[in-house]
Design an enzyme around this catalytic site. Sequence first.
Site, PDB file in Angstrom:
ATOM      1  N   LYS A 112     -14.703   8.122  -3.651  1.00  0.00           N
ATOM      2  CA  LYS A 112     -15.952   8.404  -2.932  1.00  0.00           C
ATOM      3  C   LYS A 112     -16.521   9.744  -3.391  1.00  0.00           C
ATOM      4  CE  LYS A 112     -13.995   5.974   0.945  1.00  0.00           C
ATOM      5  NZ  LYS A 112     -13.129   6.101   2.123  1.00  0.00           N
ATOM      6  N   THR A 123      -8.548   6.646  -2.022  1.00  0.00           N
ATOM      7  CA  THR A 123      -9.896   6.092  -2.162  1.00  0.00           C
ATOM      8  C   THR A 123     -10.932   7.189  -1.907  1.00  0.00           C
ATOM      9  OG1 THR A 123      -9.610   5.291   0.106  1.00  0.00           O
ATOM     10  CG2 THR A 123      -9.434   3.667  -1.662  1.00  0.00           C
ATOM     11  N   LYS A 130      -8.290  13.656   4.449  1.00  0.00           N
ATOM     12  CA  LYS A 130      -7.336  12.552   4.427  1.00  0.00           C
ATOM     13  C   LYS A 130      -6.339  12.782   5.561  1.00  0.00           C
ATOM     14  CE  LYS A 130      -6.444  13.878   0.152  1.00  0.00           C
ATOM     15  NZ  LYS A 130      -6.688  12.613  -0.506  1.00  0.00           N
ATOM     16  N   ARG A 131      -5.510  11.770   5.852  1.00  0.00           N
ATOM     17  CA  ARG A 131      -4.486  11.975   6.866  1.00  0.00           C
ATOM     18  C   ARG A 131      -3.597  13.165   6.499  1.00  0.00           C
ATOM     19  NH1 ARG A 131      -3.778   8.114  10.998  1.00  0.00           N
ATOM     20  NH2 ARG A 131      -1.986   9.384  11.553  1.00  0.00           N
ATOM     21  N   HIS A 183       0.803  -1.235   0.000  1.00  0.00           N
ATOM     22  CA  HIS A 183       0.000   0.000   0.000  1.00  0.00           C
ATOM     23  C   HIS A 183       0.827   1.273   0.000  1.00  0.00           C
ATOM     24  CE1 HIS A 183      -3.975  -1.846   0.825  1.00  0.00           C
ATOM     25  NE2 HIS A 183      -3.231  -2.772   1.414  1.00  0.00           N
ATOM     26  N   LYS A 227       0.914  14.539   0.890  1.00  0.00           N
ATOM     27  CA  LYS A 227      -0.467  14.802   0.459  1.00  0.00           C
ATOM     28  C   LYS A 227      -0.698  16.298   0.204  1.00  0.00           C
ATOM     29  CE  LYS A 227      -2.317  10.793   2.976  1.00  0.00           C
ATOM     30  NZ  LYS A 227      -3.001   9.922   2.003  1.00  0.00           N
TER      31      LYS A 227
HETATM   32  C1  26V Z   1       1.837   2.079   7.960  1.00  0.00           C
HETATM   33  C2  26V Z   1       2.400   1.963   9.192  1.00  0.00           C
HETATM   34  C3  26V Z   1       3.841   2.035   9.305  1.00  0.00           C
HETATM   35  C4  26V Z   1       4.333   1.411  10.537  1.00  0.00           C
HETATM   36  C5  26V Z   1       3.568   1.781  11.756  1.00  0.00           C
HETATM   37  C6  26V Z   1       2.099   1.600  11.647  1.00  0.00           C
HETATM   38  C7  26V Z   1       1.564   1.796  10.296  1.00  0.00           C
HETATM   39  C8  26V Z   1       0.197   1.764  10.118  1.00  0.00           C
HETATM   40  C9  26V Z   1      -0.352   1.893   8.879  1.00  0.00           C
HETATM   41  C10 26V Z   1       0.474   2.044   7.798  1.00  0.00           C
HETATM   42  C11 26V Z   1      -0.212   2.093   6.493  1.00  0.00           C
HETATM   43  C12 26V Z   1       0.279   3.099   5.563  1.00  0.00           C
HETATM   44  C13 26V Z   1      -0.128   2.682   4.223  1.00  0.00           C
HETATM   45  C14 26V Z   1      -1.472   3.219   3.786  1.00  0.00           C
HETATM   46  O1  26V Z   1      -2.407   3.477   4.511  1.00  0.00           O
HETATM   47  N1  26V Z   1      -1.536   3.353   2.509  1.00  0.00           N
HETATM   48  C15 26V Z   1      -2.706   3.844   1.846  1.00  0.00           C
HETATM   49  O2  26V Z   1      -3.438   2.717   1.394  1.00  0.00           O
HETATM   50  C16 26V Z   1      -4.611   3.102   0.712  1.00  0.00           C
HETATM   51  C17 26V Z   1      -5.360   1.840   0.401  1.00  0.00           C
HETATM   52  O3  26V Z   1      -4.641   1.061  -0.503  1.00  0.00           O
HETATM   53  C18 26V Z   1      -4.261   3.907  -0.506  1.00  0.00           C
HETATM   54  O4  26V Z   1      -5.450   4.314  -1.131  1.00  0.00           O
HETATM   55  C19 26V Z   1      -3.433   5.128  -0.136  1.00  0.00           C
HETATM   56  O5  26V Z   1      -3.001   5.804  -1.293  1.00  0.00           O
HETATM   57  C20 26V Z   1      -2.233   4.704   0.680  1.00  0.00           C
HETATM   58  O6  26V Z   1      -1.546   5.835   1.182  1.00  0.00           O
END
Ligand code: 26V
Length: 814
Positions: free
Chosen positions: A658, A654, A546-547, A358, A552
């Site tokens: 929406k 995403t 968004k975050r 992701h 971003k």
């Molecule tokens: C990463 C990490 C890093 C380590 C610590 C905890 C933690 C928790 C969550 C994440 C996830 C980051 C990746 C993420 O959310 N990516 C997003 O995924 C979406 C669904 O595929 C996508 O639409 C977004 O563009 C993407 O940023």
Amino acid sequence: MVMFSDKEEFKSEFKAQLENQLGKTIDSASEFDTYRALGSLIQEKINKNWLKTNQEYKKHKTKQVYYFSMEFLMGRLLGNNLLNLHVLALVEEGLADLGLSLSELENKESDAGLGNGGLGRLAACFLDSLASLELAGHGCGLRYRYGMFDQHIIDGKQVEFPDYWLSKGFIWEVRRPEDSIEVRFGGHVSSNRDKDGKLHFKYENYQPVQAVPYDVPVVGYHNDTVNTLRLWSAEPTVEDTMTKAEREGEFGHFLAHKRSLESISDFLYPDDSTEEGKSLRLKQEYFLVSAGVQSVVRSFERLGLPWSCFPDKVALHINDTHPALVIPELMRILMDEKGMGWEEAWDVTQASVSYTNHTTLSEALESWPVGLVRSLLPRIFMIINEINERFCQALWKTYPGEFDRIADLAIVADGQVKMAHLSIVGSHSINGVAKLHTDILKEREMKRFYNTFPERFNNKTNGITHRRWLMHANRPLSSAITEAIGDRWMTEPKELIQLLKYKDDLAFLDRLHEIKQENKAAFAHWIKETQGITIDPSSIFDVQIKRLHGYKRQLLNALHIMHLYNELKSDPTFDIVPRTFIFGAKAAPSYHFAKKVIQLINRIASVVNNDPDVRDYIKVVFLPNYSVSMAEKMIPASNVSEQISMATKEASGTGNMKLMMNGALTVGTMDGANVEIHDLVGHDNIYIFGLSSEEVWDYYRNGSYSSRAVYDNDERVRHTLDQLIHYSPFSKGERDFQEIYDALLTYNDEYFVLKDFASYLFTQRKVSQDYQRKRQWNLKSLVNISQSGVFSSDRTIQEYAREIWDIQRVQTLK
Ligand code: 26V
């Protein structure tokens, strides 16, 4: 299943439920009581189909998919369950007869925020699609006691409060202590050979933790399927607490011990951008994986099939690398507990596991220090090492003497276990989440792996459930669509394309406009009530939700607003179409820069909204504590969707989907799924600006970007940036925004905000002009809605089902 034969039956069952469950009548019950009684009544009905679905799966020995994810951002369930159960209108009318409002009751449910953002919400949309498509797919996650933190804005700054979402109970969950599983940490492993020379491993002095499952039903749309989201909670084992209490004889120690074990499922880590390497996080990941895989293995064993059939009956999907320990954990169980040899266990594991990436942001890639993995998970560490050694040996055969290549691909290197490498080596399928993102994985970030295993890589462009995000969130638009093209789009979302027939129908375009206006008025009313801010429904509602993250580029949006303010102040005749800029964004608590941007947006809001010269033209609203339920209120009311990440950085997005589905027009870069939106709607129906991914790479290659040069050459940039640090309404003479200034100039603007500034301004001016040409704007909006069916997660899930998991509908199998 017919749930209630009519409204009257519902009313009498509902009243009986209030009396029997809570000992209350309509008059004596609080709103929360009525929510709870309604939820429990519905849950009872769901239970019948839940049982039946599980029986069907057993009877047909249906292949099951388990979607392992550290996050499920479910939001509220009541409205969606009613919609999917086909009783929404009936219940709403029945409640109205009793003087109750369904939407008020819905608001009583706490929002299950067990996720950070895109990745967690995607998991929730996928569960809805799996059940709605009658596919046997279940979620496997953690039951965090505290979800995503509750964001407050105090003195213009983000302050985090704990989100104790369970405080009033969670009516949809069912605790199943009988299915508890023991998970083991620490201790040490010894080995000995039996007389046939076979190695046996003995695991001793470990710390046991009890994993107790809480099951949440996942209801399919207008079918009888109810799948399961299984969330694990950590508790001490009974034996462990007994011996501890006896040994230490002291209650204080026992309590501290109990707390330390429970802490494993205490809270969701709120940082989705930087990997911190905290041991509690690794414990959480293994806890999820070990409980989940053991429970899957138990279910498989009940089928009475040989182990070689495991991949025909089970697919284990890992949502990013967070649950990557599924790979060594399954190996451990198959070898140490089921007596399988390495090769056989490896074939089974690899054929069962698939992995989605992701993000390509290097700082978010997980790796764990070898020492930590070895001490916390000694047996798992041995297995990871063996996987690594065998993999490197195989590489050596294919690429003899290529030390660099092998070091680059190794799973264990530089004292770290690289989770992405483990995931790739242990999976039969690796996918990205949008075309551009997958190409970047293949051609750049994972190029060497792609060259080694080209057949494993594939794309699955993300999607969103049109049931929650259109049918439920925007009922007026849904009804208008159905009146125009019938209701087939509800089960076949690509049928939305039929709306194109109305592209010359003025009455229909007007209807779209009216619906948007009504949604905007309702949203403005909600903002007034909750924030005390008045916004004008006839202004453009421009949203960025968004975050908060540097890539971003909420900062680009903020600088644009500062620029508009300056124009309005310096030139009273400046021609501007009124706009309301709305933000929703949480920053990771430790992400200092992101918090500064939140502070800047709030500062801009206080300046702009209080200045009589400008406040009738521009307004800025920062909505605290952005969540799924807030998104459901905002998205139907939006005109402009800000998707302005630096090209190459946003894997998919995403929110863009929406908003498009609800008729907002995208202002965006050619990044993530924006590229696919652009290709579908055509250049005239989207506002693309900024550098392309190729251009970004060119700048990287020749290192020729200079933000200082942009600053020197563009008076608008210079003026706006100077206002951050010199005396201005925004700085108020303080140094609050020095870091932002430095990031942009001293550190050469990592995310090319200044580089894209001029192009962004130009495009936004075009947006304002176009918005005034109502008919053309409504037509663009119509084209966006029509083309949005592709982005239903039903399409995405069908692709996963066919191309990765090899599963079919139960109906088809009968
Ligand atoms: C990463 C990490 C890093 C380590 C610590 C905890 C933690 C928790 C969550 C994440 C996830 C980051 C990746 C993420 O959310 N990516 C997003 O995924 C979406 C669904 O595929 C996508 O639409 C977004 O563009 C993407 O940023």
